[in-house]
Design a protein around this motif. Structure first.
Motif, PDB file in Angstrom:
ATOM      1  N   ASP A   1      35.902  41.362  46.668  1.00 39.03           N
ATOM      2  CA  ASP A   1      35.305  42.673  47.171  1.00 39.03           C
ATOM      3  C   ASP A   1      35.853  43.877  46.456  1.00 39.03           C
ATOM      4  O   ASP A   1      36.709  43.932  45.790  1.00 39.03           O
ATOM      5  CB  ASP A   1      35.663  42.709  48.608  1.00 39.03           C
ATOM      6  CG  ASP A   1      35.515  41.571  49.773  1.00 39.03           C
ATOM      7  OD1 ASP A   1      34.179  40.902  49.101  1.00 39.03           O
ATOM      8  OD2 ASP A   1      35.997  41.387  50.600  1.00 39.03           O
ATOM      9  N   PRO A   2      34.737  44.686  46.509  1.00 33.73           N
ATOM     10  CA  PRO A   2      35.030  46.108  45.856  1.00 33.73           C
ATOM     11  C   PRO A   2      36.428  46.610  46.053  1.00 33.73           C
ATOM     12  O   PRO A   2      36.815  46.779  47.348  1.00 33.73           O
ATOM     13  CB  PRO A   2      33.906  46.929  46.086  1.00 33.73           C
ATOM     14  CG  PRO A   2      32.890  45.940  46.506  1.00 33.73           C
ATOM     15  CD  PRO A   2      33.681  44.818  47.063  1.00 33.73           C
ATOM     16  N   GLY A   3      37.087  47.098  44.950  1.00 28.86           N
ATOM     17  CA  GLY A   3      38.475  47.771  45.321  1.00 28.86           C
ATOM     18  C   GLY A   3      39.017  48.138  44.050  1.00 28.86           C
ATOM     19  O   GLY A   3      38.604  48.017  43.041  1.00 28.86           O
ATOM     20  N   PRO A   4      40.555  48.324  44.146  1.00 31.01           N
ATOM     21  CA  PRO A   4      41.047  48.509  42.701  1.00 31.01           C
ATOM     22  C   PRO A   4      41.264  47.557  41.868  1.00 31.01           C
ATOM     23  O   PRO A   4      41.496  47.777  40.608  1.00 31.01           O
ATOM     24  CB  PRO A   4      42.717  49.087  43.192  1.00 31.01           C
ATOM     25  CG  PRO A   4      42.609  48.057  44.646  1.00 31.01           C
ATOM     26  CD  PRO A   4      41.589  48.244  45.380  1.00 31.01           C
ATOM     27  N   PHE A   5      40.894  46.207  42.013  1.00 30.76           N
ATOM     28  CA  PHE A   5      40.889  45.261  41.266  1.00 30.76           C
ATOM     29  C   PHE A   5      39.857  45.488  39.807  1.00 30.76           C
ATOM     30  O   PHE A   5      40.200  45.023  38.751  1.00 30.76           O
ATOM     31  CB  PHE A   5      40.571  43.941  41.702  1.00 30.76           C
ATOM     32  CG  PHE A   5      40.932  42.832  40.811  1.00 30.76           C
ATOM     33  CD1 PHE A   5      42.028  42.652  40.301  1.00 30.76           C
ATOM     34  CD2 PHE A   5      39.831  42.082  40.410  1.00 30.76           C
ATOM     35  CE1 PHE A   5      42.254  41.440  39.636  1.00 30.76           C
ATOM     36  CE2 PHE A   5      40.026  40.766  39.470  1.00 30.76           C
ATOM     37  CZ  PHE A   5      41.247  40.570  39.080  1.00 30.76           C
ATOM     38  N   VAL A   6      38.917  46.263  40.224  1.00 28.21           N
ATOM     39  CA  VAL A   6      37.827  46.546  39.189  1.00 28.21           C
ATOM     40  C   VAL A   6      38.509  47.379  37.920  1.00 28.21           C
ATOM     41  O   VAL A   6      38.173  47.198  36.872  1.00 28.21           O
ATOM     42  CB  VAL A   6      36.545  47.314  39.569  1.00 28.21           C
ATOM     43  CG1 VAL A   6      36.946  48.539  40.134  1.00 28.21           C
ATOM     44  CG2 VAL A   6      35.631  47.346  38.774  1.00 28.21           C
ATOM     45  N   GLY A   7      39.357  48.389  38.448  1.00 26.67           N
ATOM     46  CA  GLY A   7      40.214  49.160  37.555  1.00 26.67           C
ATOM     47  C   GLY A   7      41.146  48.283  36.775  1.00 26.67           C
ATOM     48  O   GLY A   7      41.457  48.531  35.618  1.00 26.67           O
ATOM     49  N   GLU A   8      41.818  47.335  37.486  1.00 27.62           N
ATOM     50  CA  GLU A   8      42.803  46.428  36.774  1.00 27.62           C
ATOM     51  C   GLU A   8      42.042  45.489  35.829  1.00 27.62           C
ATOM     52  O   GLU A   8      42.619  45.456  34.518  1.00 27.62           O
ATOM     53  CB  GLU A   8      43.414  45.617  37.764  1.00 27.62           C
ATOM     54  CG  GLU A   8      44.345  46.223  38.756  1.00 27.62           C
ATOM     55  CD  GLU A   8      44.863  45.327  39.763  1.00 27.62           C
ATOM     56  OE1 GLU A   8      44.926  44.084  39.394  1.00 27.62           O
ATOM     57  OE2 GLU A   8      45.196  45.903  40.977  1.00 27.62           O
ATOM     58  N   LEU A   9      40.974  45.267  35.865  1.00 29.90           N
ATOM     59  CA  LEU A   9      39.980  44.415  35.017  1.00 29.90           C
ATOM     60  C   LEU A   9      39.830  45.320  33.873  1.00 29.90           C
ATOM     61  O   LEU A   9      39.972  45.048  32.701  1.00 29.90           O
ATOM     62  CB  LEU A   9      38.856  43.863  35.750  1.00 29.90           C
ATOM     63  CG  LEU A   9      38.806  42.556  36.549  1.00 29.90           C
ATOM     64  CD1 LEU A   9      37.431  42.461  37.347  1.00 29.90           C
ATOM     65  CD2 LEU A   9      39.422  41.541  35.545  1.00 29.90           C
ATOM     66  N   GLN A  10      39.363  46.407  33.980  1.00 31.80           N
ATOM     67  CA  GLN A  10      38.936  47.286  33.105  1.00 31.80           C
ATOM     68  C   GLN A  10      40.331  47.822  32.100  1.00 31.80           C
ATOM     69  O   GLN A  10      40.319  47.862  30.809  1.00 31.80           O
ATOM     70  CB  GLN A  10      38.261  48.675  33.552  1.00 31.80           C
ATOM     71  CG  GLN A  10      36.851  48.436  34.311  1.00 31.80           C
ATOM     72  CD  GLN A  10      36.546  49.551  34.981  1.00 31.80           C
ATOM     73  OE1 GLN A  10      37.221  50.461  35.134  1.00 31.80           O
ATOM     74  NE2 GLN A  10      35.061  49.498  35.299  1.00 31.80           N
ATOM     75  N   GLN A  11      41.417  47.617  32.835  1.00 33.20           N
ATOM     76  CA  GLN A  11      42.673  48.327  32.208  1.00 33.20           C
ATOM     77  C   GLN A  11      43.055  46.911  30.967  1.00 33.20           C
ATOM     78  O   GLN A  11      43.635  47.510  29.913  1.00 33.20           O
ATOM     79  CB  GLN A  11      43.826  48.578  33.147  1.00 33.20           C
ATOM     80  CG  GLN A  11      45.067  48.798  32.610  1.00 33.20           C
ATOM     81  CD  GLN A  11      46.128  48.833  33.760  1.00 33.20           C
ATOM     82  OE1 GLN A  11      45.890  48.950  34.829  1.00 33.20           O
ATOM     83  NE2 GLN A  11      47.322  49.296  33.051  1.00 33.20           N
ATOM     84  N   VAL A  12      42.709  46.010  31.543  1.00 32.00           N
ATOM     85  CA  VAL A  12      43.186  44.843  30.695  1.00 32.00           C
ATOM     86  C   VAL A  12      42.281  44.541  29.351  1.00 32.00           C
ATOM     87  O   VAL A  12      42.424  43.762  28.569  1.00 32.00           O
ATOM     88  CB  VAL A  12      43.424  43.507  31.404  1.00 32.00           C
ATOM     89  CG1 VAL A  12      44.809  43.951  32.219  1.00 32.00           C
ATOM     90  CG2 VAL A  12      42.320  43.056  31.794  1.00 32.00           C
ATOM     91  N   GLY A  13      41.081  45.373  29.465  1.00 45.22           N
ATOM     92  CA  GLY A  13      39.948  45.197  28.417  1.00 45.22           C
ATOM     93  C   GLY A  13      38.755  44.351  28.838  1.00 45.22           C
ATOM     94  O   GLY A  13      37.872  44.165  28.128  1.00 45.22           O
ATOM     95  N   ALA A  14      38.485  44.139  30.052  1.00 41.07           N
ATOM     96  CA  ALA A  14      37.314  43.464  30.508  1.00 41.07           C
ATOM     97  C   ALA A  14      36.317  44.374  30.938  1.00 41.07           C
ATOM     98  O   ALA A  14      36.375  45.495  31.568  1.00 41.07           O
ATOM     99  CB  ALA A  14      37.840  42.442  31.853  1.00 41.07           C
ATOM    100  N   GLU A  15      35.063  43.876  30.839  1.00 37.41           N
ATOM    101  CA  GLU A  15      33.997  44.761  31.124  1.00 37.41           C
ATOM    102  C   GLU A  15      33.551  44.458  32.535  1.00 37.41           C
ATOM    103  O   GLU A  15      33.102  43.148  32.828  1.00 37.41           O
ATOM    104  CB  GLU A  15      32.677  44.523  30.268  1.00 37.41           C
ATOM    105  CG  GLU A  15      32.816  44.945  28.714  1.00 37.41           C
ATOM    106  CD  GLU A  15      31.829  44.782  27.795  1.00 37.41           C
ATOM    107  OE1 GLU A  15      30.697  44.698  28.440  1.00 37.41           O
ATOM    108  OE2 GLU A  15      32.027  44.586  26.486  1.00 37.41           O
TER     109      GLU A  15
END
Length: 351
Positions: free
Chosen positions: A139-153
């Protein structure tokens, strides 16, 4: 005196070795003596439960013993010449493995038994780590930022977090960060394989390194088959008889002898049908080039349908397809004479 002192020192050291260590060394020595192939395997990073499962899977084909490196070294030092060379590989978390299979079979078995496992922070990645494109189901949440932080689109789409393209977030040989380890764990991605890594095997007087055992079986089999075929062809072409090529050589010789007999028109009961058939074919080929039916026997008339060499003009009269000029036109009387002579000669030949 010096020899006595050295003997006393050795006895003293032996007396200091606890009984459990002596038993352990004896068990390792028994393993070394009981199998045709002895190897060193790395057990680093394998949880105890998985290691026990691997031991069970090896039952019947190989035996694995994990012991202190000092005890492994002592057992290998006391082994026969050649086996003691394995001492150089006793480093880190290792075990001793024995089998009666050939080293290549052991290597394939250990590689096939490896299973996917999560990777921890601080470990070196054994390969490129890629987060695949698709819906993470989170579900939408802070995990999207964690993905982007490690380099995932990644972004939020249709009510969930989605990775919009395959994203390589770590290359082989790089260290895994805590953030990446957490992301991979959340996604259920297990980028490494856990299993026994075979380092070296001693068998039949030869020491095999792991890279020498990592061969492509299908490619190797294809190479052997190709080499066998080339050897067989060489034997046949060189007329070198072997148990595998004798039949082919006899067949080739019979075929060549038959061909020679036909070319030389050798009168032999075995060649009569071929010679008659060949003569018939040559006669028919010759007949096909003769356009005077009166010069041929009835059986050979019309051996080949002649191409139409006439055209019809507007008045319907037949005319030659190619006309000659007046200067080039042959004498009619000469043509008649030639036709009569040719007809009689061919008629005599085939009549």
């Amino acid at each position: 005196m010096a020899a006595d002192a050295e003997s006393e020192a050795t006895d003293h050291r032996t007396e200091q070795i606890p009984e459990w260590k002596r038993e352990e060394v004896a068990d390792l020595a028994d393993l070394i003596a009981s199998y045709e192939s002895i190897g060193i395997v790395s057990v680093a990073g394998i949880p105890s439960r998985q290691l026990q499962a691997m031991r069970r899977d090896l039952q019947g084909s190989a035996r694995l013993r994990v012991a202190r490196n000092t005890l492994l070294t002592r057992a290998l030092d006391d082994a026969d010449e050649g086996v003691d060379e394995l001492v150089d590989e006793v480093e880190g978390q290792v075990g001793l493995i024995g089998t009666n299979e050939n080293p290549f079979g052991l290597y394939r078995q250990l590689e096939a038994s490896k299973t996917p496992a999560p990777i921890n922070a601080g470990e070196v990645s054994p390969n490129d780590i890629t987060i695949p494109e698709g819906d993470t189901g989170i579900d939408p949440g802070p995990f999207v930022g964690e993905l982007q932080q490690v380099g995932a689109e990644a972004r939020i789409m249709d009510g969930s977090i989605q990775v919009t393209a395959d994203s390589t977030v770590l290359e082989e040989g790089e260290e895994v960060s805590q953030a990446l380890a957490n992301v991979l764990s959340e996604l259920g991605i297990e980028p490494k394989e856990v299993g026994l890594d075979l380092r070296t095997v001693y068998a039949d007087g030869t020491l095999f390194e792991a890279d020498e055992l990592a061969i492509d079986i299908d490619e190797y089999r294809a190479d052997i088959e190709s080499a066998a075929a080339a050897g067989r062809n060489l034997s046949i072409n060189a007329a070198y008889p072997t148990a595998q090529t004798a039949g082919a050589l006899l067949g080739k010789g019979a075929t060549e002898a038959r061909g020679l007999g036909i070319e030389a028109a050798v009168e032999s009961p075995d060649l009569v049908e071929d010679l008659v058939g060949r003569a018939d074919a040559q006669l028919r080929a010759l007949a096909a080039h003769i356009h005077d039916d009166e010069a041929l026997p009835e059986a050979l008339q019309g051996a080949e349908v002649a191409a139409d060499t006439t055209t019809t003009d507007e008045q319907g009269d037949d005319q030659p397809a190619e006309t000659e000029t007046e200067d080039e036109a042959p004498d009619d009387d000469d043509d008649d004479d030639d036709d009569d002579a040719g007809g009689e000669g061919l008629g005599a030949m085939f009549g």
